[in-house]
Design an enzyme around this catalytic site. Structure first.
Site, short mmCIF file in Angstrom:
data_model
loop_
_atom_site.label_atom_id
_atom_site.label_comp_id
_atom_site.label_asym_id
_atom_site.label_seq_id
_atom_site.Cartn_x
_atom_site.Cartn_y
_atom_site.Cartn_z
N TYR A 24 37.67 34.08 8.76
CA TYR A 24 38.69 33.54 9.67
C TYR A 24 38.44 32.05 9.91
CZ TYR A 24 41.24 32.46 13.90
OH TYR A 24 42.06 31.84 14.82
N TYR A 129 49.13 25.83 23.43
CA TYR A 129 50.18 26.40 22.57
C TYR A 129 51.33 26.71 23.51
CZ TYR A 129 47.28 27.18 18.40
OH TYR A 129 46.51 27.03 17.28
N ARG A 164 47.00 33.48 5.78
CA ARG A 164 45.64 33.21 5.32
C ARG A 164 45.17 34.49 4.64
NH1 ARG A 164 44.98 30.86 11.32
NH2 ARG A 164 46.61 29.27 11.04
N LYS A 251 49.42 17.26 18.67
CA LYS A 251 48.47 17.59 17.60
C LYS A 251 49.19 18.32 16.47
CE LYS A 251 44.21 20.21 16.71
NZ LYS A 251 44.64 21.41 15.98
N HIS A 275 46.11 21.31 10.64
CA HIS A 275 45.47 22.52 11.15
C HIS A 275 44.34 22.98 10.20
CE1 HIS A 275 46.46 25.05 14.68
NE2 HIS A 275 45.68 25.94 14.10
C1 LIG Z 1 38.72 29.07 13.27
C2 LIG Z 1 39.70 28.02 13.68
C3 LIG Z 1 40.44 28.20 14.83
C4 LIG Z 1 41.32 27.19 15.24
N1 LIG Z 1 42.00 27.35 16.41
C5 LIG Z 1 42.81 26.36 16.84
C6 LIG Z 1 43.47 26.48 18.10
O1 LIG Z 1 43.30 27.46 18.81
N2 LIG Z 1 44.27 25.46 18.49
C7 LIG Z 1 44.47 24.34 17.71
O2 LIG Z 1 45.22 23.44 18.09
N3 LIG Z 1 43.85 24.21 16.52
C8 LIG Z 1 43.03 25.19 16.08
N4 LIG Z 1 42.39 25.04 14.88
C9 LIG Z 1 42.56 23.80 14.11
C10 LIG Z 1 41.53 22.76 14.49
O3 LIG Z 1 41.76 22.24 15.77
C11 LIG Z 1 41.52 21.59 13.50
O4 LIG Z 1 42.83 21.10 13.38
C12 LIG Z 1 40.98 21.94 12.13
O5 LIG Z 1 39.94 22.89 12.25
C13 LIG Z 1 40.44 20.68 11.45
O6 LIG Z 1 39.99 20.95 10.17
P1 LIG Z 1 38.43 21.18 9.82
O7 LIG Z 1 38.07 22.48 10.45
O8 LIG Z 1 38.41 21.23 8.34
O9 LIG Z 1 37.66 20.04 10.40
C14 LIG Z 1 41.50 26.03 14.45
C15 LIG Z 1 40.75 25.87 13.29
C16 LIG Z 1 39.85 26.85 12.90
C17 LIG Z 1 39.03 26.62 11.66
#
Ligand SMILES: Cc1cc2nc3c(=O)[nH]c(=O)nc-3n(C[C@H](O)[C@H](O)[C@H](O)COP(=O)(O)O)c2cc1C
Length: 385
Positions: A24, A129, A164, A251, A275
């Protein structure tokens, strides 16, 4: 293994977490092309080496969103940290605050903002969100005000969740309760089980009082994702701008015109983000998108960036190309899953050291000096004809 870089923490996280949670965190959508491009496109840019510069004291601090930050990066929103390590949100926030950097709590969290405020008084941000039920949004905003949240990050790239495939294979999306089969898989990772599951059934604290979301983090998460408002538009951003008196950052922006629109609506900044390659597969990498967005919004509008940050040099490239600061995602989630609060602290320390060494090798004494060079410290990685 003694981890020496973020990749090592990823490997340790893989060993410690049940596969369903590691996948995940680690996975992206469809072919995972955008997720890979987030990493590989950093190699398109190089850092200019400069030697024999008179030594000056080094300063890694910088300003964005109206505050001075000791480092050019912060911990961005990652959902369900409390499932990767018991008390995960608290641990990550504490590690961030020990280093003086901000922590942004995701809407999809085990701990609530009030829980975090009970353990730390450092800089807290909140990621929203927008849900169909605006009364719940109002509750989140009130909780954010109460917790003294500085910046609200509204995530706009998830109106529809990308598929995913690792999660589909693992049955992650359809999980709503702990079945005997799942329990058997979780029991393969006894250290994780002792840390997370034996504390009792985790639950999303911010919506515990709402029975319509069900019971337990898995069911609540499934219901929360289903209720993300997929009709979100600029009108809602305008509404939020009126409603939220603190800093507001959008974002999930990749197109220059969307960044300009956010600026013109009075937002304080955007996060250039796809994301982490978990949504539109085929979207451009974030580092690739940055130069055109900086050119479009002008020098003063706050641009943050995330996606694929695993090295201090990635952060220097982003800042050198016009980002005011950078958000970590998976990098610190791996640290947390591998070694709890100490793992997050170590991830922050490793990236800080990498920034410090590389900046010195560039003959630059501070992050602000790198910013002032406006791109001239960055070169094509293989300058040729
Ligand atoms: C496991 C996971 C959960 C995430 N959950 C959120 C979230 O709840 N809200 C959000 O805005 N972005 C979420 N993201 C996106 C991150 O904020 C971010 O944009 C992203 O992880 C950046 O890429 P990187 O992990 O390669 O550095 C999530 C990313 C991952 C990997």
């Amino acid at each position: 293994m003694v981890p020496v870089n973020i990749h090592d923490f990823r490997e340790l996280a893989r060993r410690r977490l049940p596969k369903i949670f590691f996948d995940y965190i680690d996975g992206g959508s469809f072919e995972e092309e955008t997720m890979r491009a987030n990493r590989s496109d950093f190699a398109r840019f190089g850092l200019r080496q400069t030697v024999l510069v008179e030594p000056r004291p080094q300063d890694l601090s910088t300003s964005y969103l109206g505050r001075r930050h000791p480092l050019p990066f912060m911990l961005g929103p990652v959902g369900f940290l409390g499932l990767y390590s018991g008390g995960g949100e608290e641990k990550a926030a504490r590690a961030a605050h020990a280093a003086g950097i901000a922590f942004c709590l995701s809407t999809f969290s085990i701990a609530s903002l009030a829980d975090l405020r009970a353990v730390t008084d450092g800089p807290l941000d909140f990621q929203l969100y927008v849900l169909e039920d605006r009364s719940l949004c109002e509750e989140f905003l009130a909780a954010a005000e109460q917790a003294g949240v500085d910046t609200l990050f509204v995530t706009v790239d998830t109106a529809i969740t990308g598929i995913r495939e690792r999660d589909v294979r693992n049955g992650f999306r359809s999980l709503t309760r702990v079945t005997p089969g799942l329990l058997a898989r979780l029991a393969l990772k006894p250290r994780w089980l002792a840390d997370v599951a034996l504390r009792g059934m985790p639950s999303v604290r911010a919506i515990e009082h709402r029975p319509e979301f069900g019971r337990g983090a898995l069911e609540q998460a499934a219901n929360l994702s289903r209720r993300i408002d997929n009709t979100l538009s600029w009108k809602d951003i305008a509404w939020l701008r009126e409603r939220w008196t603190g800093k507001l950052v959008v974002k999930g922006v990749l197109a220059p015109k969307d960044a300009v629109k956010a600026r013109d609506l009075g937002c304080d900044g955007v996060v250039i983000s796809n994301h982490g390659g978990r949504q539109l597969d085929g979207a451009s990498s974030t580092i690739g998108a940055l130069p055109a967005i900086r050119a479009a919004v002008g020098p003063d509008f706050c641009l943050l960036l995330d996606g694929g940050i695993r090295r201090g040099t990635d952060i220097l490239k982003a800042v050198g190309l016009g980002a005011d600061g950078v958000l970590l995602g998976r990098a610190y989630a791996y640290g947390l899953a591998a070694a709890g609060q100490g793992g997050v602290a170590e991830v922050i320390a490793i990236l800080t050291k990498e920034i410090s060494i590389s900046l010195a090798l560039m003959g630059i004494s501070s992050v602000d000096e790198l910013k002032a060079l406006r791109g001239s410290a960055i070169q094509a990685s293989h300058p040729s004809g």
